[in-house]
Design a protein around this motif. Structure first.
Motif, PDB file in Angstrom:
ATOM      1  N   ARG A  22       0.662  -1.490   0.046  1.00 26.57           N
ATOM      2  CA  ARG A  22      -0.340  -0.128   0.026  1.00 26.57           C
ATOM      3  C   ARG A  22       0.930   1.430   0.037  1.00 26.57           C
ATOM      4  N   LEU A  23       2.281   1.965   0.800  1.00 30.41           N
ATOM      5  CA  LEU A  23       2.675   2.294   0.837  1.00 30.41           C
ATOM      6  C   LEU A  23       3.534   2.774  -0.881  1.00 30.41           C
ATOM      7  N   ARG A  24       4.055   1.671  -1.582  1.00 27.66           N
ATOM      8  CA  ARG A  24       4.379   1.808  -2.399  1.00 27.66           C
ATOM      9  C   ARG A  24       3.527   1.829  -3.611  1.00 27.66           C
ATOM     10  N   ASP A  25       2.110   1.995  -3.679  1.00 27.01           N
ATOM     11  CA  ASP A  25       1.642   1.805  -4.115  1.00 27.01           C
ATOM     12  C   ASP A  25       0.937   3.328  -4.351  1.00 27.01           C
ATOM     13  N   ARG A  26       0.789   4.247  -2.907  1.00 26.14           N
ATOM     14  CA  ARG A  26       0.088   5.406  -2.490  1.00 26.14           C
ATOM     15  C   ARG A  26       1.008   6.362  -1.783  1.00 26.14           C
ATOM     16  N   ALA A  27       2.100   6.178  -1.350  1.00 31.20           N
ATOM     17  CA  ALA A  27       3.175   7.137  -0.725  1.00 31.20           C
ATOM     18  C   ALA A  27       3.772   7.848  -2.191  1.00 31.20           C
ATOM     19  N   PRO A  28       4.060   9.606  -2.506  1.00 27.69           N
ATOM     20  CA  PRO A  28       4.564   9.279  -3.703  1.00 27.69           C
ATOM     21  C   PRO A  28       6.223   8.964  -3.899  1.00 27.69           C
ATOM     22  N   ALA A  29       6.345   9.139  -5.405  1.00 28.88           N
ATOM     23  CA  ALA A  29       7.214   7.906  -5.728  1.00 28.88           C
ATOM     24  C   ALA A  29       8.695   8.543  -5.838  1.00 28.88           C
ATOM     25  N   GLY A  30       9.359   7.426  -5.368  1.00 28.07           N
ATOM     26  CA  GLY A  30      10.690   7.509  -4.734  1.00 28.07           C
ATOM     27  C   GLY A  30      10.621   7.367  -3.027  1.00 28.07           C
ATOM     28  N   THR A  31       9.725   7.004  -2.667  1.00 24.43           N
ATOM     29  CA  THR A  31      10.029   6.667  -1.307  1.00 24.43           C
ATOM     30  C   THR A  31      10.143   5.434  -1.368  1.00 24.43           C
ATOM     31  N   GLU A  32      10.909   5.743   0.382  1.00 22.16           N
ATOM     32  CA  GLU A  32      12.222   4.630   0.382  1.00 22.16           C
ATOM     33  C   GLU A  32      11.204   3.678   1.482  1.00 22.16           C
ATOM     34  N   ILE A  33      10.611   2.024   1.364  1.00 26.76           N
ATOM     35  CA  ILE A  33      10.711   1.126   2.178  1.00 26.76           C
ATOM     36  C   ILE A  33      11.207   0.622   2.631  1.00 26.76           C
ATOM     37  N   THR A  34      11.512  -0.047   3.994  1.00 31.09           N
ATOM     38  CA  THR A  34      12.287  -1.442   3.604  1.00 31.09           C
ATOM     39  C   THR A  34      11.853  -2.526   5.091  1.00 31.09           C
TER      40      THR A  34
END
Length: 469
Positions: A22-34
């Motif tokens: 969900r973060l990848r789909d809806r957070a701003p482009a380039g958001t770093e998720i670990t």
């Protein structure tokens, strides 16, 4: 925030992975998720293995297809998002049984987790108390009231309905007892109806009417190839950096967000993040919360868990009934509390060589001494008890597998929902960029965990200044 967001997801079970997607789909482009996972594998209680050359689930085996409103469940929606919809398969045999009085009897229809809407429909298994479920002129529950399932059902329908129907059904899901489990958390539809209806049977019928199901529509589904394919697809779609064997040992608030202490004590790694999703079981989450918000940690850490073992046998040409499996009331005095006939229930697993995969669940909350048995003893006991319930001498297994899940199943005492709401409210007020998710808070089942993770992701996006839509 001029630079890309940095979001840490602590816990690589399905709730954490759903949050990452969900973060990848809806957070701003380039958001770093670990994603940080303490063990060596993602998926939590979703684990597909192999026995006798066939895939078999060593954890959760299926998901609900519909949500309470009648639409796709959160699990199905995620599966569609990941491009796995064509892999969904449904049980080919849906009828289950109860092991009572030394034999198998079909689970009566028309019940809601074992609670009947019509008393006469359960007469083959249990005798409801006579004239106990009377209309007292007011709803069964007050607006904010929660009770143990067993307390309500015993008072209204008697002990046998609880002991022979409700308890084994709840035990099959939670490994807990009806007399200890919250009605609101484990049976929310019935709790809502009980705030309006004056009888328990009436509340069951109202709850069933509020969630109509099309005739023949499947209730459950799984994925051809196993549920680990869901885990793998979610990890890929999230685009997250996956860190395995990476225990997060400490969370520290900073001026810009959070500092995570990761890895062994002797060689810790310090990681900066703008926001954190804690998708962990309650007690590990509470340990991380304790230095940050002690009161929230105390509330969350008070949740208890049951441990279980899943014993799977590969049997050559066994005599099995045309059932999906059976449940065992605790009053029967058996070690096993449930069994699934995998190759009967799931037609896509059927084998031309006649080898059947049968799984049994062992371990009830408060009575887990059986789990102290070594694997060979556990396998032998399960094999013997299965033969006894079925009334046939089952052949010796060609192969077996014992999967132990220590502290796996949350035990939701009455008032659980209110305690969780209060804890989340306090945490949000103090630290809006630290959000909780997972089964320990929101309930068991893949759809609930998916929804929990997605909701947490939405809260993170909102806290960091995005819309989350």
């Amino acid at each position: 925030m001029s630079r890309p967001w940095r979001v840490a997801v602590v816990g690589g079970g399905i709730a954490g992975l759903a949050a990452a997607v969900r973060l990848r789909d809806r957070a701003p482009a380039g958001t770093e998720i670990t994603v940080y996972e303490q063990s060596g594998a993602l998926g939590g209680k979703l684990r597909t293995g192999e026995l006798a050359g066939r895939p078999v689930e060593f954890g959760a085996e299926s998901f609900l297809m519909r949500d309470p409103a009648g639409g796709d469940s959160a699990a199905v929606t995620l599966i569609r998002r990941l491009g796995l919809a064509e892999r969904i398969v449904h049980p080919t045999v849906g009828q289950a049984a109860l092991a009572v009085d030394g034999g198998l009897r079909p689970v009566p229809g028309g019940t809601l987790v074992g609670v009947p809407g019509e008393r006469e429909r359960v007469a083959t298994v249990a005798r409801p108390a006579a004239d106990a479920d009377r209309d007292g002129g007011r709803p069964l529950l007050g607006p904010d009231e929660d009770v143990a399932v067993g307390t309500l059902v015993r008072a209204r329908l008697g002990d046998q309905v609880v002991d022979r129907l409700v308890d084994p059904m709840l035990g099959g899901v939670y490994a807990g007892r009806a007399d200890d489990l919250s009605l609101v958390t484990t049976m929310p539809a019935l709790a809502r109806a009980a705030r309006v209806e004056h009888t328990l049977t009436g509340a069951v019928r109202a709850a069933q009417a509020a969630a109509p199901r099309a005739p023949g529509a499947p209730v459950f589904g799984t994925l051809a190839g196993g549920l680990s394919t869901l885990v793998e697809a979610a990890a890929t779609a999230s685009g997250a950096a996956i860190r395995l064997q990476a225990a997060v040992r400490e969370l520290t608030p900073t001026a810009e967000g959070w500092r995570l202490t990761v890895g062994p004590t002797r060689d810790p790694e310090l990681v900066e993040a703008d926001a954190v999703v804690l998708a962990l079981p309650a007690r590990p989450a509470a340990r991380l919360l304790a230095p940050v918000t002690p009161e929230v940690a105390t509330t969350i850490g008070g949740l208890d868990y049951a441990s279980v073992a899943l014993v799977t046998l590969a049997l050559p040409d066994p005599e099995l009934p045309a059932l999906s499996g059976f449940l065992v009331p605790a009053t029967e005095g058996l070690l096993i509390k449930a069994s699934t006939f995998f190759t009967t229930k799931w037609g896509h697993l059927a084998r031309p060589d006649g080898i059947a995969l049968v799984r049994a669940s062992v371990g009830r909350y408060g009575d887990e001494t059986s789990l102290h048995l070594a694997d060979p003893e556990l396998v032998a006991t399960v094999h013997r008890e299965l033969s006894g319930v079925l009334g046939v001498a089952l052949p010796a297994p060609l192969a077996s597998h014992v999967q132990r899940w220590g502290g796996a199943l949350p035990q939701y005492a009455p008032g659980h929902g209110d305690r969780v709401t209060a804890a989340r409210t306090a945490l949000r007020a103090a630290h809006p960029t630290l959000v909780l998710a997972g089964a320990g808070l929101d309930g068991v089942g893949i759809p609930v965990c998916v929804r929990s993770g997605e909701t947490a992701a939405g809260e993170i996006i909102e806290a960091l200044g995005g819309s989350g839509s």
